[in-house]
Scaffold this active site. Sequence first.
Site, PDB file in Angstrom:
ATOM      1  N   GLU A 123       0.873  -1.165   0.000  1.00 16.17           N
ATOM      2  CA  GLU A 123       0.000   0.000   0.000  1.00 16.17           C
ATOM      3  C   GLU A 123       0.913   1.220   0.000  1.00 16.17           C
ATOM      4  OE1 GLU A 123      -2.486   1.237   3.600  1.00 16.17           O
ATOM      5  OE2 GLU A 123      -3.927   0.134   2.339  1.00 16.17           O
ATOM      6  N   GLN A 164      -2.287  17.419  -4.930  1.00 18.72           N
ATOM      7  CA  GLN A 164      -1.655  17.379  -6.251  1.00 18.72           C
ATOM      8  C   GLN A 164      -0.572  16.312  -6.256  1.00 18.72           C
ATOM      9  OE1 GLN A 164      -0.650  21.257  -7.876  1.00 18.72           O
ATOM     10  NE2 GLN A 164       1.206  20.447  -8.791  1.00 18.72           N
ATOM     11  N   HIS A 199      14.132  23.621  -3.902  1.00 17.55           N
ATOM     12  CA  HIS A 199      12.941  24.424  -4.147  1.00 17.55           C
ATOM     13  C   HIS A 199      12.034  24.509  -2.928  1.00 17.55           C
ATOM     14  CE1 HIS A 199      13.470  22.764  -8.484  1.00 17.55           C
ATOM     15  NE2 HIS A 199      14.177  23.861  -8.329  1.00 17.55           N
ATOM     16  N   LYS A 205       5.525  17.864   1.135  1.00 21.10           N
ATOM     17  CA  LYS A 205       5.664  16.888   0.052  1.00 21.10           C
ATOM     18  C   LYS A 205       5.906  15.496   0.619  1.00 21.10           C
ATOM     19  CE  LYS A 205       7.739  20.237  -3.115  1.00 21.10           C
ATOM     20  NZ  LYS A 205       8.973  20.628  -3.816  1.00 21.10           N
ATOM     21  N   TYR A 236       5.776  12.628  -6.418  1.00 20.83           N
ATOM     22  CA  TYR A 236       5.526  13.264  -5.139  1.00 20.83           C
ATOM     23  C   TYR A 236       4.137  13.863  -5.054  1.00 20.83           C
ATOM     24  CZ  TYR A 236       7.260  17.525  -7.539  1.00 20.83           C
ATOM     25  OH  TYR A 236       7.479  18.551  -8.419  1.00 20.83           O
ATOM     26  N   ASP A 273      17.845  26.725 -11.751  1.00 22.56           N
ATOM     27  CA  ASP A 273      18.447  26.246 -10.502  1.00 22.56           C
ATOM     28  C   ASP A 273      19.875  26.759 -10.313  1.00 22.56           C
ATOM     29  OD1 ASP A 273      16.138  24.962  -9.770  1.00 22.56           O
ATOM     30  OD2 ASP A 273      16.836  22.944 -10.244  1.00 22.56           O
TER      31      ASP A 273
END
Length: 184
Positions: free
Chosen positions: A28, A46, A61, A71, A131, A169
């Site tokens: 799971e 999201q 970030h 996240k 993610y 970046d």
Amino acid sequence: MNVIETEIPGVVIIEPRIFEDARGYFFESFSQKEFNEKVANITFVQDNESKSSYGVMRGLHYQKPPYTQSKLVRVVKGSVLDVAVDVRKGSPTYGKHVAVELTADNHRQFFIPQGFAHGFVVLSEEAIFQYKCDNFYAPQSEGGISILDESLGIDWKIPMDKAILSDKDKKHPKLADAPVDFEY
């Protein structure tokens, strides 16, 4: 799921229970109920996925308030070194980081709460990275810290001449110069 605490409270590694037999495996990968009970009471809104090759570095970030994001990250193909850096002003662990290797084989997940900068480097020939976020992406709220900021003391596990960064970046400031708006 097994929740592994790290040196920074709130940043955790999650190991799922894996059931294997001759046919393969099953686990799971996410349960909102169990996540709320064992990690944090948040709702993810999201899901994102990226594919990258060896040496690609993404990050570090974050999204500025009021669009901050937590996240929950994992790798479904290959391996990455994933890093969370505490950017909460006044935090006893400000500027410290947690690094964990996430692979398709270890099935580990890494939870990064709001108030942390996040980045990763691909250690395998190719990686597919997924993610979940608890807030929607808001481009006007983007922020970042240089993934190569030596003051952070991150061992990225690759030779820096093999690092591949986006132009965006490459322009992020060091933590000491970053306009970070997170309060502890």
